[in-house]
Design a protein around this motif. Structure first.
Motif, PDB file in Angstrom:
ATOM      1  N   PRO A  51       0.821  -1.121  -0.040  1.00 47.94           N
ATOM      2  CA  PRO A  51       0.068  -0.066  -0.135  1.00 47.94           C
ATOM      3  C   PRO A  51       0.794   1.204  -0.035  1.00 47.94           C
ATOM      4  O   PRO A  51       0.559   2.126  -0.801  1.00 47.94           O
ATOM      5  CB  PRO A  51      -0.957  -0.129   1.257  1.00 47.94           C
ATOM      6  N   LEU A  52       2.016   1.339   0.668  1.00 47.48           N
ATOM      7  CA  LEU A  52       2.852   2.286   0.874  1.00 47.48           C
ATOM      8  C   LEU A  52       3.383   2.789  -0.497  1.00 47.48           C
ATOM      9  O   LEU A  52       3.266   4.082  -0.967  1.00 47.48           O
ATOM     10  CB  LEU A  52       3.758   2.307   1.659  1.00 47.48           C
ATOM     11  N   MET A  53       3.767   1.663  -1.428  1.00 45.07           N
ATOM     12  CA  MET A  53       4.186   1.947  -2.841  1.00 45.07           C
ATOM     13  C   MET A  53       3.215   2.465  -3.748  1.00 45.07           C
ATOM     14  O   MET A  53       3.208   3.230  -4.453  1.00 45.07           O
ATOM     15  CB  MET A  53       5.096   0.703  -3.146  1.00 45.07           C
ATOM     16  N   THR A  54       1.964   1.910  -3.432  1.00 46.84           N
ATOM     17  CA  THR A  54       0.966   2.436  -4.154  1.00 46.84           C
ATOM     18  C   THR A  54       0.842   3.867  -4.096  1.00 46.84           C
ATOM     19  O   THR A  54       0.380   4.733  -5.069  1.00 46.84           O
ATOM     20  CB  THR A  54      -0.426   1.704  -3.909  1.00 46.84           C
ATOM     21  N   VAL A  55       0.705   4.372  -2.668  1.00 40.91           N
ATOM     22  CA  VAL A  55       0.636   5.739  -2.330  1.00 40.91           C
ATOM     23  C   VAL A  55       1.692   6.522  -2.953  1.00 40.91           C
ATOM     24  O   VAL A  55       1.364   7.648  -3.411  1.00 40.91           O
ATOM     25  CB  VAL A  55       0.561   5.842  -0.865  1.00 40.91           C
ATOM     26  N   ILE A  56       2.970   6.156  -2.949  1.00 44.14           N
ATOM     27  CA  ILE A  56       4.095   6.858  -3.701  1.00 44.14           C
ATOM     28  C   ILE A  56       3.604   6.828  -5.136  1.00 44.14           C
ATOM     29  O   ILE A  56       3.822   8.042  -5.637  1.00 44.14           O
ATOM     30  CB  ILE A  56       5.273   6.033  -3.402  1.00 44.14           C
TER      31      ILE A  56
ATOM     32  N   ILE B  16      11.667   3.012 -10.337  1.00 44.04           N
ATOM     33  CA  ILE B  16      13.082   3.057 -10.223  1.00 44.04           C
ATOM     34  C   ILE B  16      13.396   3.510  -8.543  1.00 44.04           C
ATOM     35  O   ILE B  16      14.059   2.918  -7.735  1.00 44.04           O
ATOM     36  CB  ILE B  16      13.793   4.147 -10.839  1.00 44.04           C
ATOM     37  N   PHE B  17      12.729   4.471  -8.123  1.00 39.25           N
ATOM     38  CA  PHE B  17      12.799   4.776  -6.672  1.00 39.25           C
ATOM     39  C   PHE B  17      12.461   3.637  -5.675  1.00 39.25           C
ATOM     40  O   PHE B  17      13.653   3.341  -5.041  1.00 39.25           O
ATOM     41  CB  PHE B  17      11.831   5.929  -6.454  1.00 39.25           C
ATOM     42  N   CYS B  18      11.472   2.845  -5.627  1.00 41.88           N
ATOM     43  CA  CYS B  18      11.003   1.803  -4.618  1.00 41.88           C
ATOM     44  C   CYS B  18      11.946   0.816  -5.141  1.00 41.88           C
ATOM     45  O   CYS B  18      12.441   0.038  -3.933  1.00 41.88           O
ATOM     46  CB  CYS B  18       9.743   1.510  -5.117  1.00 41.88           C
ATOM     47  N   GLY B  19      12.473   0.579  -6.334  1.00 40.06           N
ATOM     48  CA  GLY B  19      13.445  -0.770  -6.635  1.00 40.06           C
ATOM     49  C   GLY B  19      14.836  -0.403  -6.154  1.00 40.06           C
ATOM     50  O   GLY B  19      15.261  -1.265  -5.429  1.00 40.06           O
ATOM     51  N   SER B  20      15.262   0.984  -6.051  1.00 37.97           N
ATOM     52  CA  SER B  20      16.556   1.118  -5.583  1.00 37.97           C
ATOM     53  C   SER B  20      16.512   0.800  -4.024  1.00 37.97           C
ATOM     54  O   SER B  20      17.494   0.593  -3.833  1.00 37.97           O
ATOM     55  CB  SER B  20      17.105   2.165  -5.904  1.00 37.97           C
ATOM     56  N   ILE B  21      15.460   1.449  -3.494  1.00 35.18           N
ATOM     57  CA  ILE B  21      15.378   1.109  -1.888  1.00 35.18           C
ATOM     58  C   ILE B  21      15.492  -0.292  -1.470  1.00 35.18           C
ATOM     59  O   ILE B  21      15.989  -0.768  -0.674  1.00 35.18           O
ATOM     60  CB  ILE B  21      14.412   1.956  -1.264  1.00 35.18           C
ATOM     61  N   ILE B  22      14.350  -1.062  -2.286  1.00 38.39           N
ATOM     62  CA  ILE B  22      14.351  -2.398  -2.104  1.00 38.39           C
ATOM     63  C   ILE B  22      15.949  -3.107  -2.382  1.00 38.39           C
ATOM     64  O   ILE B  22      16.195  -3.853  -1.462  1.00 38.39           O
ATOM     65  CB  ILE B  22      13.274  -3.031  -2.805  1.00 38.39           C
ATOM     66  N   ILE B  23      16.462  -2.757  -3.299  1.00 40.62           N
ATOM     67  CA  ILE B  23      17.822  -3.473  -3.725  1.00 40.62           C
ATOM     68  C   ILE B  23      18.810  -3.016  -2.757  1.00 40.62           C
ATOM     69  O   ILE B  23      19.500  -3.787  -2.323  1.00 40.62           O
ATOM     70  CB  ILE B  23      18.209  -2.852  -5.195  1.00 40.62           C
TER      71      ILE B  23
END
Lengths: 315, 94
Positions: A51-56, B16-23
């Motif tokens: 959900p947080l990623m969806t909000v982003i 890219i943003f979420c992916g880089s944090i997860i990586i």
């Protein structure tokens, strides 16, 4: 891997130097135990991280409907950060949480000090004090709507007709604030009182005996024995009351709906207005992230403070 | 069942943003397993582990981002450079 003992580098494989207890060596914790946390991590991933990623994702797009969205970059963030009503709601929120802490912490300690220490009065007072904590939050809002109504409510009728002081939380901002604060204090001071009482009961009798021998006054007994011994539980009470009051929604929403005007529109009430009532998912997403980051910062600071209290060894 | 993740309305920048944090988090987890690190004291007021420093770096970066977007009109790629440098500084000397 190396550890530093008195400034000298010492190499060793399975030792960890704790900085708090001098030269205490302890075994390096086995990190494989973290695998046992995996199921919880999967649940948290579905309930919080996705959900947080969806909000982003929402926060950088203008969303018209399913499959219809336009990338707008940081436009919503700029709009929300410059939003006067959000600023007002934020200051209102800090004022509210500050007042809550200022009133509830001393009041809770006072109640705990006044509670009986033994006999039938202990369970009686504990149950009486805990009662407000057992009522559902929406019901609390409804109770206070009726309680403060000028025509039939005990409080509202008493103020208006018996004392002659005009009081209507639906009409004036100050009355709305007084009602919300009264409701909040009535609802949550018991939690502080119960925690403080638990802290008080944990103090060994020997401390009081020593204080009596020294001829200490009640005030200095409180200041030098009871208060320091309660520091741990009071920190927990402080954390809980800050976070809960900072995220408050249900009670003021039912009681005032954020009004009159915007007088009691706290952050979460304003957020729901934008995201769900106006269906502005993009600005709502940006707002959520700003709110989230503020909460995260305060949680982190308070968590560190709490850790320090734990290491200080009080309680 | 729809497994296409369309409902999450992904965009390239956020991916890219979420992916880089997860990586980065995964890489740090592996790194920590291979060579465990200790809590230490840098310029930050509290002793920290690399994970703490990464968290604090990213959290403060969020505030830098808000200040940048809320107060200035400068392009975002400068902000990206500043933020990456800031996180590196916190990670190395924090």
């Amino acid at each position: 891997m190396w550890v530093s003992v008195l400034g000298v580098r010492v190499s060793g494989d399975h030792f960890n130097l704790t900085r708090y207890g001098g030269l205490i060596m302890e075994k390096w914790p086995n990190n494989r135990a973290w695998l046992l946390v995996l199921p919880v991590f999967v649940i948290v991933a579905f309930s919080a991280i996705i959900p947080l990623m969806t909000v982003i994702n929402y926060s950088v797009q203008d969303i018209f409907g399913p499959g219809q969205s336009v990338f707008v970059g940081t436009e919503w963030f700029g709009q929300m950060l410059g939003n006067e009503r959000l600023h007002d709601a934020l200051w209102r929120q800090f004022l509210f949480s500050g007042l809550v802490l200022l009133i509830e912490m001393p009041l809770g300690i006072l109640i705990a000090l006044a509670m009986p220490k033994k006999g039938w009065g202990v369970p009686a007072s504990l149950v009486t004090i805990a009662l407000p904590l057992l009522i559902p939050w929406n019901t609390i809002g409804t109770i206070w709507i009726i309680f403060t109504r000028p025509d039939i409510g005990l409080f509202g009728y008493g103020m208006n007709k018996l004392l002659g002081i005009p009081f209507d939380h639906t009409a004036t901002s100050l009355d709305a604030w007084i009602t919300v604060m009264l409701m909040e204090v009535w609802h949550w001071t018991p939690l502080v009182a119960l925690l403080a009482y638990a802290g008080l009961r944990a103090i060994p009798e020997a401390y009081y005996q020593a204080a009596r021998i020294d001829g200490a006054s009640a005030w200095s007994t409180f200041l030098y024995i009871q208060l320091p011994k309660m520091r741990g539980v009071l920190t927990i009470a402080f954390l809980l009351r800050f976070m809960d009051s900072f995220l408050i929604y249900a009670e003021p929403f039912v009681l005032t709906g954020g009004g009159p005007g915007n007088a009691t529109t706290f952050l979460s009430i304003y957020l729901v207005k934008i995201a769900l009532l106006q269906f502005d998912l993009g600005p709502g997403g940006a707002f959520s992230l700003i709110y989230f980051v503020i909460v995260l910062l305060f949680s982190f600071i308070f968590y560190q403070a709490l850790q320090r209290v734990g290491k200080g060894g009080t309680v | 069942m729809d497994f296409t993740l369309k409902w999450m309305v992904w965009t390239v920048p956020t991916a890219i943003f979420c992916g880089s944090i997860i990586i980065i988090v995964l890489a740090m987890a592996v790194w920590q397993t291979v060579s465990p690190s200790l809590e230490r004291k840098g310029f930050l007021p509290i002793p920290t582990t690399p994970g703490d420093r990464f968290f604090m770096g990213v959290l403060t970066s969020a505030y830098i981002f808000f200040a940048w977007v809320g107060l200035t009109q400068f392009p975002l790629w400068i902000l990206l450079l500043i933020v990456v440098c800031w996180v590196l500084v916190v990670m190395i000397w924090g």
